[in-house]
Design an enzyme around this catalytic site. Structure first.
Site, PDB file in Angstrom:
ATOM      1  N   ASP A 346       1.198   9.160  -7.112  1.00  0.00           N
ATOM      2  CA  ASP A 346       2.237   9.577  -6.163  1.00  0.00           C
ATOM      3  C   ASP A 346       3.610   9.158  -6.714  1.00  0.00           C
ATOM      4  O   ASP A 346       3.711   8.403  -7.688  1.00  0.00           O
ATOM      5  CB  ASP A 346       1.967   8.965  -4.776  1.00  0.00           C
ATOM      6  CG  ASP A 346       2.654   9.753  -3.659  1.00  0.00           C
ATOM      7  OD1 ASP A 346       3.554  10.559  -3.949  1.00  0.00           O
ATOM      8  OD2 ASP A 346       2.294   9.556  -2.483  1.00  0.00           O
ATOM      9  N   GLU A 547       7.483  10.314   6.104  1.00  0.00           N
ATOM     10  CA  GLU A 547       7.075   9.066   5.458  1.00  0.00           C
ATOM     11  C   GLU A 547       7.574   7.846   6.241  1.00  0.00           C
ATOM     12  O   GLU A 547       7.605   7.847   7.470  1.00  0.00           O
ATOM     13  CB  GLU A 547       7.507   9.065   3.994  1.00  0.00           C
ATOM     14  CG  GLU A 547       6.869  10.253   3.240  1.00  0.00           C
ATOM     15  CD  GLU A 547       7.014  10.167   1.738  1.00  0.00           C
ATOM     16  OE1 GLU A 547       6.733   9.108   1.171  1.00  0.00           O
ATOM     17  OE2 GLU A 547       7.384  11.189   1.122  1.00  0.00           O
TER      18      GLU A 547
HETATM   19  C1  BGC Z   1       4.438  11.569  -0.932  1.00  0.00           C
HETATM   20  C2  BGC Z   1       3.442  12.620  -1.303  1.00  0.00           C
HETATM   21  C3  BGC Z   1       4.143  13.818  -1.876  1.00  0.00           C
HETATM   22  C4  BGC Z   1       4.996  13.382  -3.025  1.00  0.00           C
HETATM   23  C5  BGC Z   1       5.745  14.514  -3.676  1.00  0.00           C
HETATM   24  C6  BGC Z   1       5.381  11.285  -2.046  1.00  0.00           C
HETATM   25  O1  BGC Z   1       6.384  10.435  -1.613  1.00  0.00           O
HETATM   26  O2  BGC Z   1       3.758  10.392  -0.585  1.00  0.00           O
HETATM   27  O3  BGC Z   1       2.674  12.979  -0.191  1.00  0.00           O
HETATM   28  O4  BGC Z   1       3.210  14.767  -2.278  1.00  0.00           O
HETATM   29  O5  BGC Z   1       5.936  12.438  -2.598  1.00  0.00           O
HETATM   30  O6  BGC Z   1       6.736  14.994  -2.871  1.00  0.00           O
HETATM   31  C1  BGC Z   2      11.258  13.142  -2.272  1.00  0.00           C
HETATM   32  C2  BGC Z   2       9.930  13.292  -1.657  1.00  0.00           C
HETATM   33  C3  BGC Z   2       9.201  12.056  -1.911  1.00  0.00           C
HETATM   34  C4  BGC Z   2       9.970  10.843  -1.458  1.00  0.00           C
HETATM   35  C5  BGC Z   2       9.306   9.566  -1.846  1.00  0.00           C
HETATM   36  C6  BGC Z   2      11.947  11.957  -1.724  1.00  0.00           C
HETATM   37  O1  BGC Z   2      13.190  11.864  -2.269  1.00  0.00           O
HETATM   38  O2  BGC Z   2      12.009  14.285  -2.050  1.00  0.00           O
HETATM   39  O3  BGC Z   2       9.256  14.384  -2.167  1.00  0.00           O
HETATM   40  O4  BGC Z   2       8.005  12.140  -1.250  1.00  0.00           O
HETATM   41  O5  BGC Z   2      11.250  10.818  -1.998  1.00  0.00           O
HETATM   42  O6  BGC Z   2       9.524   8.524  -0.977  1.00  0.00           O
END
Ligand code: BGC
Ligand code: BGC
Length: 868
Positions: A346, A547
């Site tokens: 991830d 998130e």
């Molecule tokens: C998330 C994932 C996601 C990835 C890409 C991460 O922060 O936990 O679920 O697929 O970012 O965007």
């Molecule tokens: C991204 C997400 C990712 C996240 C991680 C963001 O800046 O756009 O895709 O999941 O950071 O915490």
């Protein structure tokens, strides 16, 4: 002492008998765990990291892959692998974000993959049209197969989070988020949604989604609860096969990974929904049996359905970061479960493995991850990984296994057959594919099926559309709010209805049907009216988040902010029958709101087709019921705000509404007055806000430090540094004296800061591309220049010269100016222990006003780290 989570682990069966004695329920669910063992675990403290993280692969389900090795394909993979240099191989093992990588980089480094993160889109924007995505995909594809340097041509994989439809594409069909789909209990619907999502992805030139999320959330304080279908592992397992089959096509048929389908990603392996206190990226302190039977329940069916990618969780299991957990990844997932596809890390998650940084992590590759998501850190990671492969710190056998898997998946997807992403027939026909009426009809059906009716006193619903209906609440005509996070932007914020061409708000759907029936619908967000309505529909709920930004300290709905409750109560007092429609990503404690409404409908985060709500809430114009309620709770609904781990079948299960609950017109039932005891004091504290409404947040102080180095707290205005170098006054932003004016005069530098005695850990936010957003007005800038800094304990600080960035901004106008937190980290700050997240320094001549200082992802202007 905290007890291990097994004390409240779900024990359930598909037809839960809530009264069954606990012992037999547990025996049914954890046949491998003796009751004595469970009782022992309940009484023992959390075992130390390591000890409790011992894995027994032989106790995990053995899965037979539906994709036995295909000798011809393996031979092609082997032949290509043999032609690759170590540089070519390392490149394949890295995924960069399109915000930080160019097609030239992909050509030069032979990167295996790119992604578009939640805030990354074509042309530096956050989202785009199909034509823009296609162009971008073509440019990267072309670069990856360029042979001018004599290296093998390996098409680059392009992945994106299409988690509720193709949610980064303007005009796409947006389905209910998974929490709503769980309520439908309809795997065939889920399969069809996968199919449509795949088509809209292909139409935009993209062949890979980071979905499905097979998490089994056990604590709804978690900001990602809505990404899970249910707290019930059996339901998740049932859906896993359906969604994978929809996205990828049925394994064993000619449709599998054909031009109409895409790669699916089962995520996040494993335990993401089991973290302590529902903390995002936290630690799942559960037994191996719970990890396997609850949190991993979706993986065997997904593998049996042919899922090609598994994304490893940010979280830890009993103290061990998953991205470094060899036993679970190599021994269990790849070994015991026979997973032959790509194991993906991830977003910079490898950087959290002890001893690793975002740019350097042999341990993650050695644990069995095949590709690391290194959005902004890919170049450093490439350099270090190459050195580690050359030195043998990452064995060549491991590299070959990783690259073999990556090439295998690329070949299965038909990527070597040539053809630009834009040449896919669905892409050629994009205008007829994306958001077409059939796709929207499916999404609208999903909305109907997902609605859960908690209460319907005196048969208020269904409403007669020939009457006068007031539609109120800030969710009524708000397509962004009805979609939630992971919608056009990462957080789903900063959007208006104009960003959603073709979509329908809940209000618009009601209005259309009421009009067609000859009635009158009136939109009034604040619920005021001229002519008394026959009934009111109030649409309210959680604002979008994604998130960790959605993590909550408890399950109270908007503690300290009763404006929705007041609206419901006011209408009720005025004698207007009230239907409440709640938008949100999880059950929350809102008994007061439920009591204030005559009927209460949970609409979750329904997506782009808001008219699905009217379909069920209104009768037809000839008085019939066209669609009854169908949805059943996939998550238990709490009776207090502190019932944070409430899962069906656990001991002492006392929900307000149990798992599986949901009324219908055919099966009405009366719901009496609910207890209004929250179990806690309902006071506000907006996390991540350091200054607002004229005062610093709790635990914070507003300080100024004069040119003479003396600091003082600003507790009243006007006030100022004793040497006159900085004066603070009060002025109006949105309310009386809710902002502070700052005027520098006299010789030398002076600063204003927000300080705290309880240091902040903003590490996750920094990794997540979060901004420090200051709502300010610039009246005059000091010619000497301005800096914005943070401090992190004695001798630890970072300062960014922002004078040039500010110089470009208009004067005398309120603006939200954002600075990425990671700029402070790059400048040397330790983001894990900030005692001041904001220190603005300047000198004579500067005059500004500040209304708010907070974390956020949306700003009117974002300064980038290099710009200053
Ligand atoms: C998330 C994932 C996601 C990835 C890409 C991460 O922060 O936990 O679920 O697929 O970012 O965007
Ligand atoms: C991204 C997400 C990712 C996240 C991680 C963001 O800046 O756009 O895709 O999941 O950071 O915490």
């Amino acid at each position: 002492m905290r007890l291990p989570r097994i004390a409240c682990a779900p024990a359930w069966s598909s037809d839960v008998s809530l009264s069954s004695p606990r012992k037999s329920v547990l025996q049914r669910i954890f046949p491998a765990v003796s009751i004595a063992g469970v009782l022992f675990l309940q009484a023992s403290p959390v075992p130390a990291a390591g000890a409790a993280a011992t894995v027994h692969p032989e106790l995990w389900p053995k899965v037979t892959s539906p994709l036995p090795p295909d000798p011809a394909l393996e031979a092609r993979v082997g032949a290509l692998l043999a032609r690759m240099s170590v540089e070519d191989k390392v490149g394949q093992m890295i995924q960069a974000d399109i915000k930080y990588v160019t097609p030239q980089d992909v050509r030069k480094y032979r990167l295996g993959s790119i992604l578009a993160g939640g805030n990354s889109g074509p042309d530096g924007g956050q989202y785009g049209t199909a034509a823009q995505w296609q162009q971008l995909a073509d440019a990267f594809h072309r670069a990856s197969i360029d042979r001018s340097d004599g290296r093998p041509a390996i098409p680059v994989l392009f992945g994106i989070d299409a988690v509720h439809g193709h949610n980064n594409l303007v005009g796409s069909t947006l389905f209910p988020q998974n929490v709503g789909l769980g309520a439908t209990r309809d795997p065939e619907l889920i399969r069809q949604i996968g199919e449509v999502t795949a088509q809209e992805l292909r139409a935009s030139g993209i062949g890979w989604t980071f979905a499905p999320t097979l998490t089994v959330p056990q604590d709804n304080r978690w900001g990602r609860s809505y990404e899970g279908y249910s707290e019930n592992p059996k339901l998740v397992a049932q859906y896993a096969a359906a969604i994978v089959e929809g996205l990828e096509g049925a394994v064993g048929t000619s449709q599998f990974l054909d031009a109409d389908h895409v790669l699916a990603t089962a995520k996040h392996f494993v335990g993401d929904g089991g973290t302590r206190d529902g903390k995002d990226q936290g630690d799942a302190e559960v037994s191996e049996a719970v990890l396997r039977d609850v949190h991993a329940a979706g993986y065997p069916p997904a593998i049996r359905a042919g899922v090609q990618v598994v994304m490893v969780s940010f979280s830890s299991w009993n103290g061990v970061k998953m991205a470094g957990n060899k036993a679970l990844i190599t021994d269990v997932l790849k070994g015991r479960m026979g997973f032959g596809g790509i194991v993906l890390g991830d977003w910079n998650a490898h950087g959290q493995v002890p001893g690793c940084t975002n740019e350097d992590c042999a341990a993650a590759y050695n644990a069995g991850l095949d590709m690391l998501e290194a959005p902004d850190s890919w170049k450093g990671l490439y350099r270090h990984t190459l050195a580690e492969v050359k030195s043998g710190a990452i064995p060549m056998s491991r590299v070959d296994d990783a690259v073999t898997r990556i090439l295998r998946v690329k070949m299965r997807l038909g990527m070597f057959k040539g053809g630009l992403p834009s040449a896919n027939p669905l892409a050629v026909d994009a205008v007829h594919i994306i958001g077409n009426p059939a796709h929207r009809a499916l999404a609208r059906r999903a909305v109907r099926e997902s609605l859960v009716l908690l209460k319907n006193q005196h048969g208020l619903l269904p409403l007669d559309p020939r009457k006068r209906i007031l539609v109120a609440g800030d969710g009524a005509d708000n397509i962004s709010k009805q979609n939630g996070g992971w919608t056009l932007t990462w957080q789903g914020t900063g959007l208006t209805n104009a960003n959603f061409p073709g979509a329908t708000s809940i209000w618009a759907g009601i209005d259309a049907q009421v009009k067609a029936a000859g009635g009158t619908a009136v939109l009034s967000v604040d619920g005021t009216y001229r002519q008394k309505p026959d009934a009111a529909i109030v649409v309210f709920g959680e604002d979008p988040y994604a998130e960790f930004q959605g993590d909550l300290p408890n399950l109270a709905y908007r503690p300290g902010d009763d404006h929705d409750l007041d609206l419901l109560r006011r209408l009720h007092r005025q004698g207007v029958p009230v239907v409440a429609v709640f938008l949100g990503g999880r059950p929350l404690w809102m008994n007061r709101e439920i009591n204030a409404a005559d009927a209460f409908v949970v609409a979750w985060l329904p997506g782009s087709e808001g008219e699905g709500v009217a379909d069920v809430l209104l009768r037809t114009r000839d008085g019939r019921v066209a669609h009854d309620f169908h949805g059943k709770l996939g998550y238990s609904w709490p009776r207090t705000a502190v019932q944070t781990t409430l899962n069906v079948g656990q001991a002492d299960y006392h929900p307000q509404f149990p798992y599986g609950y949901g009324l219908s017109y055919a099966h009405p039932s009366s719901v009496g007055q609910l207890p209004e005891v929250a179990g806690m004091v309902l006071e506000t504290a907006r996390a991540g806000v350091y200054f607002a409404h004229g005062k610093p947040a709790r635990d914070f102080a507003l300080d100024i430090t004069g040119a003479n180095g003396k600091s003082m707290d600003v507790t009243a205005t006007p006030s100022g540094a004793a040497d006159g170098s900085l004066l603070v006054g009060a002025l109006d932003y949105k309310a009386q004296e809710d902002a502070r004016s700052l005027r520098w005069s006299g010789a030398g530098e002076a600063s204003v800061a927000l300080t705290t005695t309880a240091p902040l850990d903003l590490d996750r936010e920094t990794n997540g591309d979060v901004l420090l957003v200051t709502t300010l007005r610039i009246d005059a800038l000091s010619p000497e220049g301005t800096t914005l800094g943070v401090s992190c304990g004695s001798g630890c600080s970072a300062r960014l010269p922002i004078g040039n960035g500010l110089a470009a901004l208009p004067r005398g106008q309120w603006l939200r100016v954002g600075i990425p937190l990671k700029c402070f980290r790059a400048a040397g700050a330790d983001m894990q222990k900030l005692d001041s997240p904001f220190r603005w320094s300047s000198s004579a001549g500067e005059r500004i006003a500040i209304a708010e200082v907070a974390l956020g992802t949306v700003a009117d202007r974002t300064l980038d780290c290099r710009q200053h």
